[in-house]
Design a protein around this motif. Structure first.
Motif, PDB file in Angstrom:
ATOM      1  N   ALA A  88       0.827  -1.204   0.000  1.00  0.00           N
ATOM      2  CA  ALA A  88       0.000   0.000   0.000  1.00  0.00           C
ATOM      3  C   ALA A  88       0.865   1.259   0.000  1.00  0.00           C
ATOM      4  CB  ALA A  88      -0.930  -0.007   1.206  1.00  0.00           C
ATOM      5  N   VAL A  89       2.023   1.197   0.639  1.00  0.00           N
ATOM      6  CA  VAL A  89       2.929   2.353   0.664  1.00  0.00           C
ATOM      7  C   VAL A  89       3.366   2.694  -0.751  1.00  0.00           C
ATOM      8  CG1 VAL A  89       5.173   3.169   1.476  1.00  0.00           C
ATOM      9  CG2 VAL A  89       3.723   1.827   2.991  1.00  0.00           C
ATOM     10  N   PHE A  90       3.751   1.676  -1.514  1.00  0.00           N
ATOM     11  CA  PHE A  90       4.195   1.911  -2.889  1.00  0.00           C
ATOM     12  C   PHE A  90       3.030   2.353  -3.767  1.00  0.00           C
ATOM     13  CE2 PHE A  90       7.269  -1.074  -1.150  1.00  0.00           C
ATOM     14  CZ  PHE A  90       8.420  -0.329  -1.333  1.00  0.00           C
ATOM     15  N   LEU A  91       1.854   1.800  -3.523  1.00  0.00           N
ATOM     16  CA  LEU A  91       0.675   2.195  -4.286  1.00  0.00           C
ATOM     17  C   LEU A  91       0.357   3.669  -4.053  1.00  0.00           C
ATOM     18  CD1 LEU A  91      -1.663   1.416  -6.119  1.00  0.00           C
ATOM     19  CD2 LEU A  91      -2.935   0.763  -4.080  1.00  0.00           C
ATOM     20  N   VAL A  92       0.465   4.129  -2.817  1.00  0.00           N
ATOM     21  CA  VAL A  92       0.217   5.537  -2.506  1.00  0.00           C
ATOM     22  C   VAL A  92       1.261   6.423  -3.195  1.00  0.00           C
ATOM     23  CG1 VAL A  92       0.267   7.231  -0.637  1.00  0.00           C
ATOM     24  CG2 VAL A  92      -1.013   5.115  -0.357  1.00  0.00           C
ATOM     25  N   LEU A  93       2.525   6.032  -3.155  1.00  0.00           N
ATOM     26  CA  LEU A  93       3.567   6.827  -3.809  1.00  0.00           C
ATOM     27  C   LEU A  93       3.356   6.912  -5.316  1.00  0.00           C
ATOM     28  CD1 LEU A  93       6.736   5.623  -1.885  1.00  0.00           C
ATOM     29  CD2 LEU A  93       5.593   7.838  -1.697  1.00  0.00           C
ATOM     30  N   ILE A  94       2.984   5.807  -5.938  1.00  0.00           N
ATOM     31  CA  ILE A  94       2.737   5.799  -7.386  1.00  0.00           C
ATOM     32  C   ILE A  94       1.518   6.657  -7.718  1.00  0.00           C
ATOM     33  CG2 ILE A  94       2.016   4.321  -9.305  1.00  0.00           C
ATOM     34  CD1 ILE A  94       3.794   2.119  -8.005  1.00  0.00           C
ATOM     35  N   ALA A  95       0.442   6.518  -6.936  1.00  0.00           N
ATOM     36  CA  ALA A  95      -0.768   7.309  -7.184  1.00  0.00           C
ATOM     37  C   ALA A  95      -0.494   8.796  -6.984  1.00  0.00           C
ATOM     38  CB  ALA A  95      -1.898   6.843  -6.262  1.00  0.00           C
ATOM     39  N   LEU A  96       0.276   9.143  -5.962  1.00  0.00           N
ATOM     40  CA  LEU A  96       0.618  10.540  -5.716  1.00  0.00           C
ATOM     41  C   LEU A  96       1.434  11.109  -6.877  1.00  0.00           C
ATOM     42  CD1 LEU A  96       0.467  12.874  -3.705  1.00  0.00           C
ATOM     43  CD2 LEU A  96       2.579  12.018  -2.692  1.00  0.00           C
ATOM     44  N   GLY A  97       2.368  10.351  -7.393  1.00  0.00           N
ATOM     45  CA  GLY A  97       3.151  10.791  -8.552  1.00  0.00           C
ATOM     46  C   GLY A  97       2.271  10.995  -9.778  1.00  0.00           C
ATOM     47  N   ALA A  98       1.324  10.081 -10.004  1.00  0.00           N
ATOM     48  CA  ALA A  98       0.430  10.203 -11.152  1.00  0.00           C
ATOM     49  C   ALA A  98      -0.456  11.443 -11.026  1.00  0.00           C
ATOM     50  CB  ALA A  98      -0.429   8.946 -11.274  1.00  0.00           C
ATOM     51  N   VAL A  99      -0.941  11.716  -9.819  1.00  0.00           N
ATOM     52  CA  VAL A  99      -1.765  12.906  -9.600  1.00  0.00           C
ATOM     53  C   VAL A  99      -0.949  14.174  -9.832  1.00  0.00           C
ATOM     54  CG1 VAL A  99      -2.988  14.225  -7.804  1.00  0.00           C
ATOM     55  CG2 VAL A  99      -3.422  11.780  -8.086  1.00  0.00           C
ATOM     56  N   MET A 100       0.302  14.191  -9.406  1.00  0.00           N
ATOM     57  CA  MET A 100       1.154  15.361  -9.603  1.00  0.00           C
ATOM     58  C   MET A 100       1.428  15.611 -11.091  1.00  0.00           C
ATOM     59  SD  MET A 100       3.753  14.934  -6.379  1.00  0.00           S
ATOM     60  CE  MET A 100       4.885  16.147  -6.979  1.00  0.00           C
ATOM     61  N   VAL A 101       1.674  14.554 -11.847  1.00  0.00           N
ATOM     62  CA  VAL A 101       1.902  14.704 -13.290  1.00  0.00           C
ATOM     63  C   VAL A 101       0.629  15.200 -13.969  1.00  0.00           C
ATOM     64  CG1 VAL A 101       2.395  13.445 -15.428  1.00  0.00           C
ATOM     65  CG2 VAL A 101       3.774  13.033 -13.388  1.00  0.00           C
ATOM     66  N   ALA A 102      -0.513  14.611 -13.600  1.00  0.00           N
ATOM     67  CA  ALA A 102      -1.787  15.047 -14.179  1.00  0.00           C
ATOM     68  C   ALA A 102      -2.067  16.505 -13.828  1.00  0.00           C
ATOM     69  CB  ALA A 102      -2.920  14.148 -13.684  1.00  0.00           C
ATOM     70  N   ALA A 103      -1.792  16.915 -12.589  1.00  0.00           N
ATOM     71  CA  ALA A 103      -2.018  18.301 -12.172  1.00  0.00           C
ATOM     72  C   ALA A 103      -1.130  19.254 -12.978  1.00  0.00           C
ATOM     73  CB  ALA A 103      -1.748  18.450 -10.683  1.00  0.00           C
ATOM     74  N   PHE A 104       0.087  18.851 -13.259  1.00  0.00           N
ATOM     75  CA  PHE A 104       0.983  19.686 -14.062  1.00  0.00           C
ATOM     76  C   PHE A 104       0.372  19.976 -15.430  1.00  0.00           C
ATOM     77  CE2 PHE A 104       4.281  19.727 -17.363  1.00  0.00           C
ATOM     78  CZ  PHE A 104       4.957  20.887 -17.012  1.00  0.00           C
ATOM     79  N   PHE A 105      -0.136  18.936 -16.084  1.00  0.00           N
ATOM     80  CA  PHE A 105      -0.720  19.134 -17.413  1.00  0.00           C
ATOM     81  C   PHE A 105      -2.038  19.902 -17.350  1.00  0.00           C
ATOM     82  CE2 PHE A 105       2.254  15.710 -18.467  1.00  0.00           C
ATOM     83  CZ  PHE A 105       2.848  16.289 -19.576  1.00  0.00           C
ATOM     84  N   ILE A 106      -2.836  19.690 -16.318  1.00  0.00           N
ATOM     85  CA  ILE A 106      -4.088  20.438 -16.173  1.00  0.00           C
ATOM     86  C   ILE A 106      -3.795  21.917 -15.989  1.00  0.00           C
ATOM     87  CG2 ILE A 106      -6.060  20.806 -14.622  1.00  0.00           C
ATOM     88  CD1 ILE A 106      -6.104  17.748 -14.225  1.00  0.00           C
ATOM     89  N   VAL A 107      -2.796  22.242 -15.178  1.00  0.00           N
ATOM     90  CA  VAL A 107      -2.418  23.644 -14.979  1.00  0.00           C
ATOM     91  C   VAL A 107      -1.919  24.250 -16.282  1.00  0.00           C
ATOM     92  CG1 VAL A 107      -0.721  25.142 -13.824  1.00  0.00           C
ATOM     93  CG2 VAL A 107      -1.988  23.425 -12.519  1.00  0.00           C
ATOM     94  N   ARG A 108      -1.169  23.497 -17.068  1.00  0.00           N
ATOM     95  CA  ARG A 108      -0.683  24.018 -18.358  1.00  0.00           C
ATOM     96  C   ARG A 108      -1.828  24.270 -19.325  1.00  0.00           C
ATOM     97  NH1 ARG A 108       4.222  21.341 -21.230  1.00  0.00           N
ATOM     98  NH2 ARG A 108       3.598  22.985 -22.619  1.00  0.00           N
ATOM     99  N   ILE A 109      -2.819  23.382 -19.341  1.00  0.00           N
ATOM    100  CA  ILE A 109      -3.957  23.530 -20.248  1.00  0.00           C
ATOM    101  C   ILE A 109      -4.812  24.728 -19.829  1.00  0.00           C
ATOM    102  CG2 ILE A 109      -6.135  22.491 -20.975  1.00  0.00           C
ATOM    103  CD1 ILE A 109      -4.680  19.763 -20.854  1.00  0.00           C
ATOM    104  N   LEU A 110      -5.083  24.853 -18.542  1.00  0.00           N
ATOM    105  CA  LEU A 110      -5.923  25.941 -18.056  1.00  0.00           C
ATOM    106  C   LEU A 110      -5.194  27.275 -18.011  1.00  0.00           C
ATOM    107  CD1 LEU A 110      -7.810  24.128 -15.169  1.00  0.00           C
ATOM    108  CD2 LEU A 110      -8.614  24.554 -17.488  1.00  0.00           C
TER     109      LEU A 110
END
Length: 59
Positions: A35-57
């Protein structure tokens, strides 16, 4: 004659086995808590997605 007691951290001998009891593998370790690794991977994916959302908006 009763069978001798085996400490909880050891595996008792099998019937007819020529090998003696051996200590069991200790609990814990890196792969027993995925679960620790799953949380780290999910957090990284959310950060990458947020980066692109901020660039689009931010256009």
């Amino acid at each position: 004659m009763s069978t001798p007691k085996v400490p909880p951290e050891e595996t008792p001998e099998a019937e007819g086995s020529t090998g003696s009891a051996h200590p069991e593998r200790p609990d814990g370790g890196m792969w027993e808590h995925p679960a620790v690794f799953l949380v780290l991977i999910a957090l990284g994916a959310v950060m990458v997605a947020a980066f692109f959302i901020v660039r689009i908006l931010g256009r």
